[in-house]
Design a protein around this motif. Structure first.
Motif, short mmCIF file in Angstrom:
data_model
loop_
_atom_site.label_atom_id
_atom_site.label_comp_id
_atom_site.label_asym_id
_atom_site.label_seq_id
_atom_site.Cartn_x
_atom_site.Cartn_y
_atom_site.Cartn_z
N THR A 75 0.71 -1.19 0.02
CA THR A 75 0.10 0.11 0.07
C THR A 75 0.70 1.20 0.09
OG1 THR A 75 -0.08 -0.24 2.29
CG2 THR A 75 -1.96 -1.17 1.17
N THR A 76 0.24 2.35 -0.42
CA THR A 76 1.04 3.65 -0.27
C THR A 76 0.34 4.43 0.65
OG1 THR A 76 1.28 3.57 -2.90
CG2 THR A 76 1.16 5.62 -1.79
N PRO A 77 1.27 5.04 1.51
CA PRO A 77 2.85 5.25 1.44
C PRO A 77 3.35 4.27 2.38
CG PRO A 77 2.04 6.93 2.94
CD PRO A 77 0.72 6.12 2.46
N ASN A 78 2.84 3.51 3.04
CA ASN A 78 3.70 2.24 3.95
C ASN A 78 3.70 1.04 3.11
OD1 ASN A 78 4.31 0.95 5.97
ND2 ASN A 78 2.36 0.88 7.07
N PRO A 79 4.59 0.79 2.64
CA PRO A 79 4.57 -0.36 1.89
C PRO A 79 4.72 -1.70 2.66
CG PRO A 79 6.92 0.55 1.61
CD PRO A 79 5.72 1.51 2.47
N THR A 80 4.91 -1.67 3.93
CA THR A 80 4.94 -2.95 4.85
C THR A 80 3.70 -3.31 4.96
OG1 THR A 80 5.07 -1.70 6.80
CG2 THR A 80 7.00 -2.02 5.97
N SER A 81 2.46 -2.78 4.64
CA SER A 81 1.23 -3.45 4.87
C SER A 81 0.79 -3.52 3.59
CB SER A 81 0.24 -2.47 5.57
OG SER A 81 0.10 -1.33 5.13
N GLY A 82 -0.22 -4.47 3.06
CA GLY A 82 -0.71 -4.65 1.90
C GLY A 82 -1.54 -5.92 1.73
N MET A 83 -1.55 -6.44 0.44
CA MET A 83 -2.26 -7.50 0.13
C MET A 83 -1.43 -8.73 -0.49
SD MET A 83 -5.59 -7.00 1.18
CE MET A 83 -6.28 -8.17 0.23
N LEU A 84 -1.86 -10.17 -0.34
CA LEU A 84 -1.13 -11.32 -0.78
C LEU A 84 -2.15 -12.01 -1.88
CD1 LEU A 84 1.25 -12.99 -0.93
CD2 LEU A 84 0.14 -14.24 0.79
N VAL A 85 -1.87 -11.99 -3.05
CA VAL A 85 -2.83 -12.47 -4.03
C VAL A 85 -2.29 -13.45 -4.63
CG1 VAL A 85 -4.23 -10.51 -4.09
CG2 VAL A 85 -2.66 -10.64 -5.70
N ALA A 86 -3.16 -14.76 -5.08
CA ALA A 86 -2.43 -15.79 -6.03
C ALA A 86 -2.98 -15.22 -7.33
CB ALA A 86 -2.73 -17.06 -5.49
N VAL A 87 -1.82 -15.23 -8.26
CA VAL A 87 -2.23 -14.73 -9.67
C VAL A 87 -1.76 -15.75 -10.63
CG1 VAL A 87 -2.01 -12.85 -11.31
CG2 VAL A 87 -1.98 -12.32 -9.04
N SER A 88 -2.49 -16.17 -11.59
CA SER A 88 -2.19 -17.00 -12.49
C SER A 88 -0.67 -16.45 -13.34
CB SER A 88 -3.05 -17.30 -13.61
OG SER A 88 -2.70 -18.11 -14.71
N LYS A 89 0.38 -17.23 -13.78
CA LYS A 89 1.51 -17.10 -14.18
C LYS A 89 1.08 -16.29 -15.71
CE LYS A 89 4.61 -20.12 -12.17
NZ LYS A 89 5.66 -21.12 -12.30
N LYS A 90 0.33 -16.85 -16.34
CA LYS A 90 -0.16 -16.09 -17.68
C LYS A 90 -0.80 -14.72 -17.65
CE LYS A 90 -4.95 -18.08 -18.06
NZ LYS A 90 -5.66 -16.94 -17.82
N ASP A 91 -1.21 -14.38 -16.31
CA ASP A 91 -2.00 -12.97 -16.28
C ASP A 91 -0.82 -12.02 -15.56
OD1 ASP A 91 -4.33 -13.64 -17.33
OD2 ASP A 91 -4.83 -14.42 -15.35
N ILE A 92 0.49 -12.32 -15.32
CA ILE A 92 1.62 -11.73 -14.79
C ILE A 92 2.20 -10.97 -15.94
CG2 ILE A 92 3.76 -11.61 -13.80
CD1 ILE A 92 1.62 -12.27 -11.61
N VAL A 93 2.33 -9.63 -15.86
CA VAL A 93 3.12 -8.71 -16.46
C VAL A 93 4.50 -8.36 -15.96
CG1 VAL A 93 3.32 -6.65 -17.98
CG2 VAL A 93 0.95 -7.78 -17.44
N TYR A 94 5.48 -8.74 -16.47
CA TYR A 94 6.93 -8.48 -15.59
C TYR A 94 7.46 -7.46 -16.27
CZ TYR A 94 7.17 -13.32 -14.23
OH TYR A 94 6.80 -14.74 -13.65
N LEU A 95 7.84 -6.61 -15.23
CA LEU A 95 8.44 -5.24 -15.35
C LEU A 95 9.92 -5.18 -15.19
CD1 LEU A 95 6.05 -2.87 -13.35
CD2 LEU A 95 5.81 -3.45 -15.90
N ASP A 96 10.60 -4.29 -15.94
CA ASP A 96 12.00 -4.40 -16.15
C ASP A 96 12.30 -2.90 -15.14
OD1 ASP A 96 14.75 -4.51 -16.68
OD2 ASP A 96 14.79 -3.37 -18.48
N VAL A 97 11.86 -3.14 -13.97
CA VAL A 97 12.16 -2.38 -12.88
C VAL A 97 12.63 -2.84 -11.47
CG1 VAL A 97 11.06 -0.55 -11.64
CG2 VAL A 97 10.19 -0.85 -13.67
N SER A 98 13.69 -2.37 -11.07
CA SER A 98 14.35 -2.89 -9.84
C SER A 98 13.35 -2.87 -8.61
CB SER A 98 15.47 -2.28 -9.37
OG SER A 98 15.47 -1.11 -8.96
#
Length: 202
Positions: free
Chosen positions: A160-183
């Motif tokens: 979450t913004t601005p506190n990234p230590t909290s958030g959601m965990l989701v299971a996503v199909s590999k075919k629906d994942i978009v990989y970013l060239d961002v560190s």
């Protein structure tokens, strides 16, 4: 007229420079105060009930002292052994061990250099289709989940913004994942800043 136009441009440039100078300081201070207010409330309320007087800020002082003491203790050889023993006890307590272990892993993931606890920066459609959210792949989903969905999935942590230590965990199909060239490091900066920090590719 040219002089007036130039003056307006200079004023605008100075104003924008001021915003970008103050913004990181303001966001950082806001996050620190948010954390201290939360901690202060935890410590202050019980003491106020016990003593019957208002003690604003005492929780912050106690927190700073405890944090510093814990840091000294954890870096000492004997302290490390005692702390490791404490962790073993925590892990053996039902429910408490599970919560402690999970929280520690998340904190370690953020504390590690450039977020080495995460594997990749990705985009997923969350919370609904057509809305893309930045997340981090943590691990492959277990067979029990893959068997239920009928697809190979991965776990994605969405901070979450601005506190990234909290958030959601989701299971996503590999075919629906978009990989970013961002560190991981740059992605965290984007999330914490609410997108104000620019997109930087590796």
């Amino acid at each position: 007229m040219k002089k007036n136009s130039s003056d307006k441009t200079d004023i605008k440039r100075v104003f924008i420079s001021g915003i970008f100078t103050i913004l990181p300081i303001a966001v950082t201070i806001s996050l620190v105060f948010w954390l201290f207010n939360k901690v202060d409330y935890i410590f202050r309320v019980p003491l106020e009930k016990l003593l019957g007087i208002h003690l604003y800020g005492v929780g912050i002082v106690i927190t700073l002292i405890l944090t510093f003491a814990a840091g000294i203790f954890a870096t000492d050889v004997i302290g490390k052994r005692i702390f490791n023993g404490f962790e073993k006890v925590m892990h053996k307590i039902p429910l408490v061990g599970m919560i402690y272990s999970s929280v520690k892993q998340v904190v370690d993931a953020f504390a590690s250099k450039k977020g080495e606890g995460f594997k990749n920066t990705v985009l997923v459609q969350y919370p609904s289709k057509g809305i893309y959210t930045i997340g981090f792949i943590t691990t492959n989903a277990p067979d029990s989940i893959n068997g239920y969905t009928g697809e190979e999935s991965v776990f994605v942590f969405i901070p979450t913004t601005p506190n990234p230590t909290s958030g959601m965990l989701v299971a996503v199909s590999k075919k629906d994942i978009v990989y970013l060239d961002v560190s991981i490091d740059n992605a965290l900066k984007i999330i914490v800043s609410g997108g104000i920090v620019g997109y930087k590719e590796n």
